[in-house]
Design a protein around this motif. Structure first.
Motif, mmCIF file in Angstrom:
data_model
loop_
_atom_site.group_PDB
_atom_site.id
_atom_site.type_symbol
_atom_site.label_atom_id
_atom_site.label_comp_id
_atom_site.label_asym_id
_atom_site.label_seq_id
_atom_site.Cartn_x
_atom_site.Cartn_y
_atom_site.Cartn_z
ATOM 1 N N HIS A 35 0.830 -1.208 0.000
ATOM 2 C CA HIS A 35 0.000 0.000 0.000
ATOM 3 C C HIS A 35 0.859 1.250 0.000
ATOM 4 N N ARG A 36 0.267 2.380 -0.303
ATOM 5 C CA ARG A 36 0.920 3.692 -0.200
ATOM 6 C C ARG A 36 0.491 4.279 1.131
ATOM 7 N N GLY A 37 1.428 4.369 2.042
ATOM 8 C CA GLY A 37 1.133 4.784 3.409
ATOM 9 C C GLY A 37 0.337 6.068 3.528
ATOM 10 N N LYS A 38 0.750 7.085 2.793
ATOM 11 C CA LYS A 38 0.078 8.376 2.959
ATOM 12 C C LYS A 38 -1.368 8.348 2.479
ATOM 13 N N ASP A 39 -1.738 7.369 1.675
ATOM 14 C CA ASP A 39 -3.115 7.254 1.195
ATOM 15 C C ASP A 39 -3.976 6.350 2.068
ATOM 16 N N THR A 40 -3.395 5.250 2.565
ATOM 17 C CA THR A 40 -4.251 4.223 3.167
ATOM 18 C C THR A 40 -3.811 3.665 4.515
ATOM 19 N N LYS A 41 -2.628 4.034 5.002
ATOM 20 C CA LYS A 41 -2.140 3.412 6.244
ATOM 21 C C LYS A 41 -3.093 3.634 7.417
ATOM 22 N N GLN A 42 -3.620 4.839 7.548
ATOM 23 C CA GLN A 42 -4.491 5.151 8.678
ATOM 24 C C GLN A 42 -5.943 4.757 8.424
ATOM 25 N N SER A 43 -6.225 4.211 7.268
ATOM 26 C CA SER A 43 -7.609 3.855 6.955
ATOM 27 C C SER A 43 -7.681 2.389 6.516
ATOM 28 N N LEU A 44 -7.742 2.152 5.238
ATOM 29 C CA LEU A 44 -7.999 0.820 4.708
ATOM 30 C C LEU A 44 -6.925 -0.203 5.094
ATOM 31 N N ALA A 45 -5.663 0.121 4.900
ATOM 32 C CA ALA A 45 -4.592 -0.844 5.196
ATOM 33 C C ALA A 45 -4.616 -1.250 6.662
ATOM 34 N N SER A 46 -4.784 -0.287 7.542
ATOM 35 C CA SER A 46 -4.839 -0.561 8.969
ATOM 36 C C SER A 46 -6.061 -1.407 9.336
ATOM 37 N N SER A 47 -7.199 -1.110 8.726
ATOM 38 C CA SER A 47 -8.418 -1.891 8.991
ATOM 39 C C SER A 47 -8.254 -3.344 8.554
ATOM 40 N N ILE A 48 -7.684 -3.538 7.372
ATOM 41 C CA ILE A 48 -7.458 -4.904 6.895
ATOM 42 C C ILE A 48 -6.511 -5.625 7.841
ATOM 43 N N PHE A 78 11.564 -10.799 2.743
ATOM 44 C CA PHE A 78 11.124 -12.021 3.417
ATOM 45 C C PHE A 78 9.601 -12.082 3.491
ATOM 46 N N ALA A 79 8.982 -10.976 3.910
ATOM 47 C CA ALA A 79 7.530 -10.950 4.074
ATOM 48 C C ALA A 79 6.821 -11.190 2.743
ATOM 49 N N ILE A 80 7.298 -10.565 1.690
ATOM 50 C CA ILE A 80 6.674 -10.738 0.371
ATOM 51 C C ILE A 80 6.839 -12.171 -0.118
ATOM 52 N N ARG A 81 8.042 -12.684 -0.023
ATOM 53 C CA ARG A 81 8.303 -14.037 -0.535
ATOM 54 C C ARG A 81 7.623 -15.116 0.292
ATOM 55 N N SER A 82 7.424 -14.880 1.576
ATOM 56 C CA SER A 82 6.820 -15.906 2.430
ATOM 57 C C SER A 82 5.295 -15.852 2.435
ATOM 58 N N ALA A 83 4.706 -14.727 2.066
ATOM 59 C CA ALA A 83 3.246 -14.590 2.123
ATOM 60 C C ALA A 83 2.563 -15.493 1.098
ATOM 61 N N SER A 84 1.469 -16.094 1.508
ATOM 62 C CA SER A 84 0.729 -16.921 0.564
ATOM 63 C C SER A 84 -0.329 -16.143 -0.196
ATOM 64 N N VAL A 85 -0.617 -14.909 0.257
ATOM 65 C CA VAL A 85 -1.552 -14.016 -0.423
ATOM 66 C C VAL A 85 -1.031 -12.589 -0.287
ATOM 67 N N HIS A 86 -1.209 -11.795 -1.343
ATOM 68 C CA HIS A 86 -0.810 -10.391 -1.315
ATOM 69 C C HIS A 86 -2.027 -9.515 -1.569
ATOM 70 N N VAL A 87 -2.272 -8.560 -0.680
ATOM 71 C CA VAL A 87 -3.322 -7.575 -0.890
ATOM 72 C C VAL A 87 -2.612 -6.327 -1.397
ATOM 73 N N VAL A 88 -2.918 -5.924 -2.616
ATOM 74 C CA VAL A 88 -2.288 -4.766 -3.234
ATOM 75 C C VAL A 88 -3.331 -3.659 -3.286
ATOM 76 N N ILE A 89 -3.111 -2.614 -2.485
ATOM 77 C CA ILE A 89 -4.047 -1.495 -2.435
ATOM 78 C C ILE A 89 -3.518 -0.404 -3.363
ATOM 79 N N LEU A 90 -4.184 -0.253 -4.485
ATOM 80 C CA LEU A 90 -3.796 0.736 -5.487
ATOM 81 C C LEU A 90 -4.589 2.004 -5.210
ATOM 82 N N SER A 91 -3.887 3.082 -4.917
ATOM 83 C CA SER A 91 -4.522 4.333 -4.519
ATOM 84 C C SER A 91 -3.952 5.486 -5.345
ATOM 85 N N GLU A 92 -4.447 6.653 -5.104
ATOM 86 C CA GLU A 92 -4.100 7.819 -5.912
ATOM 87 C C GLU A 92 -2.595 8.070 -6.022
#
Length: 189
Positions: A35-48, A78-92
């Protein structure tokens, strides 16, 4: 800038330096949130993150998951390679971030399922169909600044186009409802 996510570089954390082992996570992540922190860290990314964490899912969200003393590029790899699913939040402002774009390249390489979330944008924005859209403008800025070679820019564009063609979620309506839909996605459970 040198790519911080080289696909074939040796790890700076090796068995030759056992004092650094505490800096490497011991178990794989189920979900990585890109995710892009300045767009979603305090909202969608944090909620997920919190919804998944509360359900016992091991999820990586940079500021929530990184520990003091961890080497950030290596922890992300490590986190990317080990994750079995990736949530990609595309924002402005996503395409402005070289970190987001480099993470997306590595995510694509893993072959693991990706759940794209189009947050306050449309897939056509990500594909840069609108030459005056925010993603097209971000790439013109990357090119003008001259920090990245044309090969890197083309790789990023191809990855964005690819992820924009995946079935995902488009933000419409209330955030809580969208979070529930993302969490309920079959790939995450």
């Amino acid at each position: 800038m040198e790519n911080i996510f080289p696909s074939h570089s040796p790890s700076p954390l090796s068995d030759a330096n056992p004092s650094l082992h505490y800096l490497v996570p011991h178990t794989a992540y189920k979900v990585f949130i890109n995710h892009r922190g300045k767009d979603t860290k305090q909202s969608l990314a944090s909620s997920i993150y919190h919804n998944l964490d509360n359900r016992g899912v091991k999820v990586f969200l940079d500021k929530m998951s990184l520990q003091p003393g961890q080497y950030i590029p290596q922890a992300l790899i490590f986190a990317i390679r080990s994750a079995s699913v990736h949530v990609v939040i595309l924002s402005e402002n996503y395409a402005e971030s070289e970190w987001c774009l480099d993470e997306l390249l590595l995510i694509r390489e893993t072959g693991a399922p990706i759940v794209p979330v189009f947050w306050k944008i449309r897939p056509s924005d990500v594909r840069m169909e609108n030459k005056n859209g925010v993603y097209a403008k971000a790439f013109r800025k990357h090119k003008k600044v001259g920090k990245f070679d044309s090969r890197t820019l083309e790789k990023w564009k191809a990855a964005l186009r690819w992820v924009s063609l995946l079935e995902g979620f488009i933000s419409e309506g209330e955030q809580g409802e969208m979070v529930e839909k993302i969490i309920a996605c079959g790939s995450i459970h």
